[in-house]
Design a protein around this motif. Structure first.
Motif, PDB file in Angstrom:
ATOM      1  N   CYS A  35     102.255  54.879  28.175  1.00 24.51           N
ATOM      2  CA  CYS A  35     101.948  54.886  29.611  1.00 24.51           C
ATOM      3  C   CYS A  35     100.608  54.218  29.894  1.00 24.51           C
ATOM      4  CB  CYS A  35     101.938  56.321  30.131  1.00 24.51           C
ATOM      5  SG  CYS A  35     103.551  57.105  30.152  1.00 24.51           S
ATOM      6  N   GLN A  36      99.643  54.408  28.999  1.00 21.44           N
ATOM      7  CA  GLN A  36      98.324  53.819  29.199  1.00 21.44           C
ATOM      8  C   GLN A  36      98.392  52.291  29.171  1.00 21.44           C
ATOM      9  OE1 GLN A  36      95.584  55.013  30.150  1.00 21.44           O
ATOM     10  NE2 GLN A  36      94.065  53.437  29.636  1.00 21.44           N
ATOM     11  N   LEU A  37      99.124  51.734  28.214  1.00 21.18           N
ATOM     12  CA  LEU A  37      99.233  50.281  28.127  1.00 21.18           C
ATOM     13  C   LEU A  37     100.101  49.721  29.257  1.00 21.18           C
ATOM     14  CD1 LEU A  37      98.206  47.977  26.405  1.00 21.18           C
ATOM     15  CD2 LEU A  37     100.282  48.134  25.023  1.00 21.18           C
ATOM     16  N   ALA A  38     101.120  50.477  29.666  1.00 15.65           N
ATOM     17  CA  ALA A  38     101.943  50.037  30.794  1.00 15.65           C
ATOM     18  C   ALA A  38     101.115  49.982  32.076  1.00 15.65           C
ATOM     19  CB  ALA A  38     103.131  50.979  30.969  1.00 15.65           C
ATOM     20  N   LEU A  39     100.232  50.960  32.256  1.00 17.49           N
ATOM     21  CA  LEU A  39      99.361  50.964  33.430  1.00 17.49           C
ATOM     22  C   LEU A  39      98.386  49.795  33.394  1.00 17.49           C
ATOM     23  CD1 LEU A  39      98.383  52.474  35.987  1.00 17.49           C
ATOM     24  CD2 LEU A  39      96.867  53.802  34.495  1.00 17.49           C
ATOM     25  N   LYS A  40      97.875  49.507  32.217  1.00 15.64           N
ATOM     26  CA  LYS A  40      96.920  48.412  32.071  1.00 15.64           C
ATOM     27  C   LYS A  40      97.564  47.062  32.358  1.00 15.64           C
ATOM     28  CE  LYS A  40      93.731  46.404  28.680  1.00 15.64           C
ATOM     29  NZ  LYS A  40      93.225  46.496  27.277  1.00 15.64           N
ATOM     30  N   ASN A  41      98.815  46.884  31.922  1.00 20.95           N
ATOM     31  CA  ASN A  41      99.519  45.611  32.106  1.00 20.95           C
ATOM     32  C   ASN A  41     100.380  45.579  33.369  1.00 20.95           C
ATOM     33  OD1 ASN A  41      98.510  44.470  29.691  1.00 20.95           O
ATOM     34  ND2 ASN A  41     100.072  45.540  28.501  1.00 20.95           N
ATOM     35  N   LYS A  42     100.262  46.632  34.188  1.00 21.83           N
ATOM     36  CA  LYS A  42     100.992  46.714  35.464  1.00 21.83           C
ATOM     37  C   LYS A  42     102.499  46.609  35.257  1.00 21.83           C
ATOM     38  CE  LYS A  42      97.118  44.784  38.070  1.00 21.83           C
ATOM     39  NZ  LYS A  42      96.660  43.716  39.001  1.00 21.83           N
ATOM     40  N   ILE A  43     102.995  47.398  34.317  1.00 17.76           N
ATOM     41  CA  ILE A  43     104.431  47.442  34.023  1.00 17.76           C
ATOM     42  C   ILE A  43     105.025  48.687  34.675  1.00 17.76           C
ATOM     43  CG2 ILE A  43     106.161  47.674  32.201  1.00 17.76           C
ATOM     44  CD1 ILE A  43     104.282  46.154  30.354  1.00 17.76           C
ATOM     45  N   GLN A  44     106.032  48.495  35.501  1.00 20.61           N
ATOM     46  CA  GLN A  44     106.731  49.607  36.129  1.00 20.61           C
ATOM     47  C   GLN A  44     107.819  50.101  35.166  1.00 20.61           C
ATOM     48  OE1 GLN A  44     105.777  50.938  38.995  1.00 20.61           O
ATOM     49  NE2 GLN A  44     104.196  49.378  39.335  1.00 20.61           N
ATOM     50  N   ILE A  45     107.541  51.213  34.496  1.00 21.19           N
ATOM     51  CA  ILE A  45     108.448  51.692  33.447  1.00 21.19           C
ATOM     52  C   ILE A  45     109.811  52.059  34.023  1.00 21.19           C
ATOM     53  CG2 ILE A  45     108.784  53.422  31.652  1.00 21.19           C
ATOM     54  CD1 ILE A  45     105.760  53.643  31.407  1.00 21.19           C
ATOM     55  N   LYS A  46     109.823  52.774  35.139  1.00 14.87           N
ATOM     56  CA  LYS A  46     111.093  53.231  35.716  1.00 14.87           C
ATOM     57  C   LYS A  46     111.967  52.073  36.176  1.00 14.87           C
ATOM     58  CE  LYS A  46     110.092  57.934  37.251  1.00 14.87           C
ATOM     59  NZ  LYS A  46     110.090  58.862  38.422  1.00 14.87           N
ATOM     60  N   GLU A  47     111.369  50.985  36.581  1.00 10.17           N
ATOM     61  CA  GLU A  47     112.143  49.844  37.070  1.00 10.17           C
ATOM     62  C   GLU A  47     112.573  48.912  35.939  1.00 10.17           C
ATOM     63  OE1 GLU A  47     109.859  47.877  40.022  1.00 10.17           O
ATOM     64  OE2 GLU A  47     109.821  49.586  41.410  1.00 10.17           O
ATOM     65  N   GLN A  48     111.681  48.663  34.998  1.00  7.24           N
ATOM     66  CA  GLN A  48     111.967  47.663  33.972  1.00  7.24           C
ATOM     67  C   GLN A  48     112.779  48.202  32.800  1.00  7.24           C
ATOM     68  OE1 GLN A  48     108.685  45.239  32.735  1.00  7.24           O
ATOM     69  NE2 GLN A  48     107.793  45.124  34.782  1.00  7.24           N
ATOM     70  N   MET A  49     112.644  49.488  32.504  1.00  3.16           N
ATOM     71  CA  MET A  49     113.349  50.033  31.339  1.00  3.16           C
ATOM     72  C   MET A  49     114.871  49.955  31.476  1.00  3.16           C
ATOM     73  SD  MET A  49     112.370  51.222  28.362  1.00  3.16           S
ATOM     74  CE  MET A  49     110.795  52.068  28.489  1.00  3.16           C
ATOM     75  N   PRO A  50     115.469  50.350  32.614  1.00  6.01           N
ATOM     76  CA  PRO A  50     116.937  50.222  32.727  1.00  6.01           C
ATOM     77  C   PRO A  50     117.417  48.777  32.675  1.00  6.01           C
ATOM     78  CG  PRO A  50     116.059  51.702  34.411  1.00  6.01           C
ATOM     79  CD  PRO A  50     114.892  51.019  33.794  1.00  6.01           C
ATOM     80  N   LYS A  51     116.629  47.856  33.231  1.00  6.76           N
ATOM     81  CA  LYS A  51     117.029  46.448  33.192  1.00  6.76           C
ATOM     82  C   LYS A  51     117.013  45.913  31.769  1.00  6.76           C
ATOM     83  CE  LYS A  51     115.293  45.382  37.841  1.00  6.76           C
ATOM     84  NZ  LYS A  51     114.312  44.568  38.610  1.00  6.76           N
ATOM     85  N   TYR A  52     115.998  46.297  31.019  1.00 10.29           N
ATOM     86  CA  TYR A  52     115.880  45.782  29.654  1.00 10.29           C
ATOM     87  C   TYR A  52     116.956  46.363  28.738  1.00 10.29           C
ATOM     88  CZ  TYR A  52     113.867  44.774  25.074  1.00 10.29           C
ATOM     89  OH  TYR A  52     113.678  44.356  23.785  1.00 10.29           O
ATOM     90  N   LEU A  53     117.232  47.656  28.881  1.00 13.20           N
ATOM     91  CA  LEU A  53     118.244  48.304  28.037  1.00 13.20           C
ATOM     92  C   LEU A  53     119.656  48.145  28.592  1.00 13.20           C
ATOM     93  CD1 LEU A  53     116.406  51.614  27.048  1.00 13.20           C
ATOM     94  CD2 LEU A  53     116.545  49.472  25.778  1.00 13.20           C
TER      95      LEU A  53
END
Length: 252
Positions: A35-53
């Motif tokens: 979560c810390q690195l996702a926040l630093k790189n401005k990655i929306q985990i909830k949005e990008q994770m389903p698309k990637y998987l």
């Protein structure tokens, strides 16, 4: 998202689906480092994770991971806010919290029975997870979420299952104890001998025999009742004066 990266992720996901029975929605255990690195790189985990998987996901964490971020505080406050939004999975350390890495390892056990993905940036945790078969690992690199390639432990597990060489943990413990009693336990530094190749066995001579051709079905015999009966025609008796021939005429 690169097409090549997505194809590779699909191939890895299919491996876990077919060999370890992973199904949607995918359960993903997330720790504070991710979560810390996702926040630093401005990655929306909830949005990008389903698309990637390429499927539905359930993001979850444990109370130990939240407690760890709470104790550290400071710059990790934002990561804690993100982690609090995920579903909480119960762990056996409710009364006495342990480090997040130790908690996540205990959640997976020896065989990952609940089919968890793990999203982490902790190298020590990653090394421990690679010793467990059937654990997909997610991490962030170059501002993108990446699914790690299948580890050697998972490949060996699948190969052992296919060859019928896999034994249960209870059987493995009994075998190890017997080896210790006999003094034949192999040290970690020793090299294992090469496996002998199986000799090709000759074919079964009975299987080489030519199969006899099956005779066709015999036609059913005709019964006497089936034969046509000849029709007997009865001649009618000749009547007087009817069809009698005329008498011959003689000269007097």
């Amino acid at each position: 998202m690169g097409l090549k990266r997505q194809k590779l992720a699909k191939k890895i996901i299919n491996f876990y689906k077919y060999n370890f029975s992973f199904r949607e929605p995918f359960q993903i255990l997330v720790d504070g480092t991710f979560c810390q690195l996702a926040l630093k790189n401005k990655i929306q985990i909830k949005e990008q994770m389903p698309k990637y998987l390429m499927g539905e996901v359930k993001l979850c964490t444990t109370s130990c991971a939240l407690k760890e971020l709470e104790i550290l505080g400071g710059d990790l406050y934002g990561a804690k806010i993100i982690l609090q939004k995920f579903q909480l999975r119960s762990c056996p350390h409710f009364k006495k919290p342990v480090p997040a890495s130790q908690c996540l390892l205990s959640m997976l056990g020896e065989s990952n029975p609940h089919n968890y993905f793990v999203a982490t940036q902790d190298r020590s945790l990653t090394e421990g997870l690679k010793r467990i078969p059937g654990v997909p690992l997610l991490y962030i690199i170059s501002n993108t979420i990446v699914l790690d390639k299948v580890c050697q432990t998972s490949l060996d597990h699948v190969r052992a299952v296919q060859l019928g060489e896999l034994v249960s943990p209870a059987q493995q413990q009994s075998i190890t104890s017997l080896k210790k009693e006999q003094g034949i336990v192999q040290k970690d530094g020793e090299r294992r001998g090469r496996k002998r190749k199986r000799k090709q066995s000759n074919p079964n001579p009975l299987s080489c025999l030519k199969k006899k051709k099956k005779s066709g079905p015999t036609p059913p015999k005709k019964t006497e009742e089936g034969k046509k009966r000849k029709r007997v025609r009865n001649k009618k008796p000749s009547t007087a004066g009817g069809d009698m021939p005329a008498p011959a005429v003689t000269n007097a």
